[in-house]
Motif scaffolding. Structure first.
Motif, PDB file in Angstrom:
ATOM      1  N   MET A   1       0.831  -1.209   0.000  1.00 10.39           N
ATOM      2  CA  MET A   1       0.000   0.000   0.000  1.00 10.39           C
ATOM      3  C   MET A   1       0.866   1.260   0.000  1.00 10.39           C
ATOM      4  O   MET A   1       0.674   2.164  -0.814  1.00 10.39           O
ATOM      5  CB  MET A   1      -0.940  -0.040   1.210  1.00 10.39           C
ATOM      6  CG  MET A   1      -1.676   1.270   1.479  1.00 10.39           C
ATOM      7  SD  MET A   1      -3.094   1.561   0.435  1.00 10.39           S
ATOM      8  CE  MET A   1      -4.394   1.506   1.627  1.00 10.39           C
TER       9      MET A   1
ATOM     10  N   GLY B   1       2.632   1.592  -3.227  1.00 14.24           N
ATOM     11  CA  GLY B   1       1.665   2.030  -4.238  1.00 14.24           C
ATOM     12  C   GLY B   1       1.367   3.505  -4.100  1.00 14.24           C
ATOM     13  O   GLY B   1       1.280   4.236  -5.081  1.00 14.24           O
ATOM     14  N   PHE B   2       1.246   3.962  -2.858  1.00 17.42           N
ATOM     15  CA  PHE B   2       0.942   5.361  -2.580  1.00 17.42           C
ATOM     16  C   PHE B   2       2.077   6.273  -3.046  1.00 17.42           C
ATOM     17  O   PHE B   2       1.835   7.315  -3.653  1.00 17.42           O
ATOM     18  CB  PHE B   2       0.703   5.528  -1.084  1.00 17.42           C
ATOM     19  CG  PHE B   2      -0.446   6.430  -0.785  1.00 17.42           C
ATOM     20  CD1 PHE B   2      -1.753   5.982  -0.936  1.00 17.42           C
ATOM     21  CD2 PHE B   2      -0.226   7.731  -0.381  1.00 17.42           C
ATOM     22  CE1 PHE B   2      -2.822   6.828  -0.672  1.00 17.42           C
ATOM     23  CE2 PHE B   2      -1.287   8.579  -0.127  1.00 17.42           C
ATOM     24  CZ  PHE B   2      -2.593   8.127  -0.265  1.00 17.42           C
TER      25      PHE B   2
ATOM     26  N   THR C   1       4.284   5.580  -5.347  1.00 13.97           N
ATOM     27  CA  THR C   1       4.305   5.578  -6.821  1.00 13.97           C
ATOM     28  C   THR C   1       3.208   6.499  -7.364  1.00 13.97           C
ATOM     29  O   THR C   1       3.424   7.242  -8.332  1.00 13.97           O
ATOM     30  CB  THR C   1       4.093   4.148  -7.364  1.00 13.97           C
ATOM     31  OG1 THR C   1       4.962   3.263  -6.694  1.00 13.97           O
ATOM     32  CG2 THR C   1       4.336   4.082  -8.863  1.00 13.97           C
ATOM     33  N   ALA C   2       2.034   6.446  -6.713  1.00 16.67           N
ATOM     34  CA  ALA C   2       0.929   7.300  -7.165  1.00 16.67           C
ATOM     35  C   ALA C   2       1.280   8.779  -6.997  1.00 16.67           C
ATOM     36  O   ALA C   2       0.969   9.602  -7.869  1.00 16.67           O
ATOM     37  CB  ALA C   2      -0.345   6.962  -6.390  1.00 16.67           C
ATOM     38  N   LEU C   3       1.942   9.113  -5.881  1.00 15.26           N
ATOM     39  CA  LEU C   3       2.372  10.504  -5.662  1.00 15.26           C
ATOM     40  C   LEU C   3       3.375  10.933  -6.722  1.00 15.26           C
ATOM     41  O   LEU C   3       3.313  12.041  -7.263  1.00 15.26           O
ATOM     42  CB  LEU C   3       3.001  10.643  -4.270  1.00 15.26           C
ATOM     43  CG  LEU C   3       2.042  10.969  -3.133  1.00 15.26           C
ATOM     44  CD1 LEU C   3       2.777  10.921  -1.804  1.00 15.26           C
ATOM     45  CD2 LEU C   3       1.415  12.342  -3.331  1.00 15.26           C
ATOM     46  N   MET C   4       4.297  10.007  -7.029  1.00 14.62           N
ATOM     47  CA  MET C   4       5.295  10.297  -8.067  1.00 14.62           C
ATOM     48  C   MET C   4       4.591  10.520  -9.417  1.00 14.62           C
ATOM     49  O   MET C   4       4.903  11.442 -10.159  1.00 14.62           O
ATOM     50  CB  MET C   4       6.278   9.116  -8.142  1.00 14.62           C
ATOM     51  CG  MET C   4       7.406   9.259  -9.139  1.00 14.62           C
ATOM     52  SD  MET C   4       6.984   8.614 -10.743  1.00 14.62           S
ATOM     53  CE  MET C   4       6.909   6.866 -10.429  1.00 14.62           C
ATOM     54  N   LEU C   5       3.572   9.673  -9.697  1.00 11.78           N
ATOM     55  CA  LEU C   5       2.839   9.820 -10.961  1.00 11.78           C
ATOM     56  C   LEU C   5       2.089  11.145 -11.012  1.00 11.78           C
ATOM     57  O   LEU C   5       1.996  11.777 -12.070  1.00 11.78           O
ATOM     58  CB  LEU C   5       1.849   8.658 -11.128  1.00 11.78           C
ATOM     59  CG  LEU C   5       2.439   7.360 -11.669  1.00 11.78           C
ATOM     60  CD1 LEU C   5       1.417   6.239 -11.593  1.00 11.78           C
ATOM     61  CD2 LEU C   5       2.908   7.532 -13.110  1.00 11.78           C
ATOM     62  N   LEU C   6       1.547  11.557  -9.858  1.00 11.11           N
ATOM     63  CA  LEU C   6       0.851  12.844  -9.784  1.00 11.11           C
ATOM     64  C   LEU C   6       1.808  13.975 -10.179  1.00 11.11           C
ATOM     65  O   LEU C   6       1.477  14.832 -11.014  1.00 11.11           O
ATOM     66  CB  LEU C   6       0.318  13.071  -8.363  1.00 11.11           C
ATOM     67  CG  LEU C   6      -0.213  14.461  -8.025  1.00 11.11           C
ATOM     68  CD1 LEU C   6      -1.528  14.727  -8.741  1.00 11.11           C
ATOM     69  CD2 LEU C   6      -0.434  14.624  -6.523  1.00 11.11           C
TER      70      LEU C   6
ATOM     71  N   VAL D   1       4.901  13.725 -11.738  1.00 14.38           N
ATOM     72  CA  VAL D   1       5.444  13.575 -13.100  1.00 14.38           C
ATOM     73  C   VAL D   1       4.361  13.859 -14.140  1.00 14.38           C
ATOM     74  O   VAL D   1       4.599  14.553 -15.142  1.00 14.38           O
ATOM     75  CB  VAL D   1       6.015  12.148 -13.299  1.00 14.38           C
ATOM     76  CG1 VAL D   1       6.402  11.905 -14.745  1.00 14.38           C
ATOM     77  CG2 VAL D   1       7.214  11.935 -12.400  1.00 14.38           C
ATOM     78  N   GLY D   2       3.157  13.325 -13.897  1.00 18.37           N
ATOM     79  CA  GLY D   2       2.070  13.495 -14.861  1.00 18.37           C
ATOM     80  C   GLY D   2       1.715  14.949 -15.063  1.00 18.37           C
ATOM     81  O   GLY D   2       1.653  15.429 -16.199  1.00 18.37           O
TER      82      GLY D   2
ATOM     83  N   PHE E   1      -5.052  12.397 -11.677  1.00 17.61           N
ATOM     84  CA  PHE E   1      -3.978  11.960 -10.783  1.00 17.61           C
ATOM     85  C   PHE E   1      -4.409  11.977  -9.316  1.00 17.61           C
ATOM     86  O   PHE E   1      -3.922  11.174  -8.520  1.00 17.61           O
ATOM     87  CB  PHE E   1      -2.735  12.820 -11.011  1.00 17.61           C
ATOM     88  CG  PHE E   1      -2.187  12.672 -12.401  1.00 17.61           C
ATOM     89  CD1 PHE E   1      -1.474  11.537 -12.760  1.00 17.61           C
ATOM     90  CD2 PHE E   1      -2.413  13.624 -13.371  1.00 17.61           C
ATOM     91  CE1 PHE E   1      -0.986  11.369 -14.045  1.00 17.61           C
ATOM     92  CE2 PHE E   1      -1.927  13.476 -14.654  1.00 17.61           C
ATOM     93  CZ  PHE E   1      -1.212  12.343 -14.997  1.00 17.61           C
TER      94      PHE E   1
ATOM     95  N   VAL F   1       1.568   9.093 -20.063  1.00 15.21           N
ATOM     96  CA  VAL F   1       2.434   9.016 -18.879  1.00 15.21           C
ATOM     97  C   VAL F   1       2.077   7.771 -18.056  1.00 15.21           C
ATOM     98  O   VAL F   1       2.953   6.995 -17.661  1.00 15.21           O
ATOM     99  CB  VAL F   1       2.281  10.296 -18.012  1.00 15.21           C
ATOM    100  CG1 VAL F   1       2.993  10.134 -16.679  1.00 15.21           C
ATOM    101  CG2 VAL F   1       2.828  11.509 -18.761  1.00 15.21           C
TER     102      VAL F   1
END
Lengths: 87, 399
Positions: free
Chosen positions: A1, A4-5, A7-12, A14-15, B135, B393
């Motif tokens: 978890m 995953g969290f 990675t999700a923050l990183m995606l937020l 980077v995205g 996101f 992305v």
């Protein structure tokens, strides 16, 4: 978890940065493109050349419509040189 | 008696009594048809999807899509058609390969006019801000137990772009395709309700009265475009180049969109290609996309708590995206002399052109002279590019 969290923050991050960067580049390069096009290939105004003899024979509004239609259909490649009524 | 028993077995009655959940799915299919036909909500998509649901749940018809497994992934298309029926043939050849969403994007490109975006390039930034819903819901979905790939597919609903949502889901979480497609298209159909709802919560009447044309008169553009035709041809090429270099995984979507647009803008010499892309090909792709997405919605795949969470999460993603665009405008207005109506930000999600039309209507209610459709279209179109880039992305990081 937790993984995953993070990675999700990183995606937020980077995205959003990627989307902003790409649209910013589109705005900047788009503006440069507009400047270049304005400088080197500005649209040439097509002026209709109509024989003097026909000028009095046709309603100016109809003539403007014909000239515009020819301009659109031929994409500015043709000029109206005379207008004669078909028999 | 024997004949009657044979007749009963031939029909689907026996199976229906044994699986009442299938009856529920048939009702859901009927409800989607009702929304499309009677209510007029996205009929071009909801009618094929609704009908696909009915076909998939017609027991014994072999029209339901079989979930991906090792066996089916090693079958040839001929074997899939023979063993699992034509719906699976369509699904595994057109959807699983990711073919249809880019084809639909080509058609969308052939119907898109970049003119409003070119005239108001700066407004493209709000198309970026409105991707925040994607996101932020990705984060929330992780918190409630979705895997990263599933959460990304859920979040992309916030992009308000059906083909993008479907394409991302095919790549990351194909087992969620049915509910995600339904949520994406349902909320797109509900844009006339969702945008005014979020606008009411986030903006003041004073902000909604900002008149874009008056602002243009006060602060006129320094760069009028002297040759729009040439710009409309060069602009997609330039945009394609930037996306191809920075997010290559978005190229199938953005590239096809720009190709469709290019054949439109070239003019009479590619008119036949333009007509094909925006007519026959787009319509054919839409039919098969709708039917096969509906075909994935069998009772076992659809009736679970994940579907409910996707429906709720999709709504939140949508609202966050609209709010993200609005708050970006508010921040801009703090610093800039030339004010922008927050409704322009609200259209930063895709849903072209419905979002722009809705924003225009809301603006006209507050000021009958405030026609902001052209301005809204600028951020709306950039939202299409923004959501495709966001999808790129997610796919490149997670697939």
């Amino acid at each position: 978890m937790n993984e995953g969290f993070s990675t999700a923050l990183m995606l937020l991050a980077v995205g959003m940065i990627t989307v902003f960067t790409i649209l910013a580049l589109i705005v900047i390069v788009g503006n440069i493109l507009i400047s270049l096009v304005n400088k080197f290939i500005p649209e040439t105004k097509i002026r209709a050349v109509v024989k003097a003899a026909t000028l009095g024979a046709i309603d100016p509004r109809k003539m403007a419509a014909i000239v515009s239609a020819v301009d659109i259909v031929t994409e500015g490649k043709a000029k109206v040189t005379s207008i004669t009524k078909a028999e | 008696m024997e004949i009657l028993r044979n007749l009963f077995e031939m029909t689907a009655f026996g199976s229906l009594f044994q699986s009442p959940e299938t009856v529920l799915m048939l009702l859901i299919g009927g409800f989607l048809l009702y929304l499309g036909i009677v209510k007029g909500y996205e009929p071009l998509l909801l009618v094929p999807i609704g009908f696909g649901v009915i076909l998939a749940n017609s027991l014994g018809g072999e029209m339901g899509v079989v979930p991906e497994n090792d066996e089916i992934m090693h079958m040839s298309l001929l074997e899939i058609a023979k063993n699992h029926g034509i719906m699976n043939l369509l699904y595994y050849s057109l959807i699983k390969t990711g073919l249809l969403p880019p084809i639909i994007f080509m058609g969308v490109g052939a119907l898109t006019d970049f003119g409003p975006m070119l005239r108001n390039l700066k407004l493209a930034f709000f198309g970026a801000a409105a991707q925040i819903g994607i996101f932020s819901v990705l984060l929330g979905a992780i918190a409630v137990g979705f895997t990263l790939k599933e959460a990304a597919s859920l979040g992309i609903i916030g992009g308000a772009d059906g083909p993008t949502a479907i394409y991302t889901t095919i790549k990351l979480a194909p087992h969620l395709l049915g509910p995600i497609a339904i949520a994406a298209y349902s909320y797109m159909a509900l844009v006339p309700v969702i945008i005014p709802f979020v606008v009411r919560l986030t903006t003041s009447k004073k902000e909604l009265k900002i008149n874009m044309k008056e602002q243009d008169k006060l602060y006129p553009s320094k760069k009028p475009i002297k040759n729009m035709k040439v710009m409309k041809i060069l602009f997609p090429l330039m945009m394609g180049g930037i996306v191809a270099v920075l997010v290559p995984s978005a190229v199938p979507l953005v590239g096809m969109l720009l190709f469709g647009n290019l054949v439109k803008e070239i003019g009479s010499s590619t008119e036949r290609l333009h007509k094909a892309a925006s007519g026959g090909i787009l319509n054919t792709a839409t039919i098969f996309l709708g039917l096969t997405v509906g075909g994935t919605m069998t009772a076992s795949a659809f009736l679970n708590t994940q579907t409910i969470m996707i429906i709720v999460g999709g709504f939140i993603a949508f609202c966050f995206s609209v709010a993200g665009g609005i708050y970006a405008v508010k921040v801009h207005n703090i610093f800039a002399k030339k004010k922008i109506n927050p409704l322009i930000g609200a259209t930063g999600l895709s849903a072209v052109p419905m979002a722009s039309r809705v924003a225009n209507e809301v603006a006209l209610k507050h000021d009958p002279s405030n026609h902001l459709l052209q301005y809204a279209m600028a951020s709306n179109i950039s939202g299409v590019i923004g959501s495709a880039v966001a999808a790129g992305v997610l796919i490149s990081f997670l697939s």
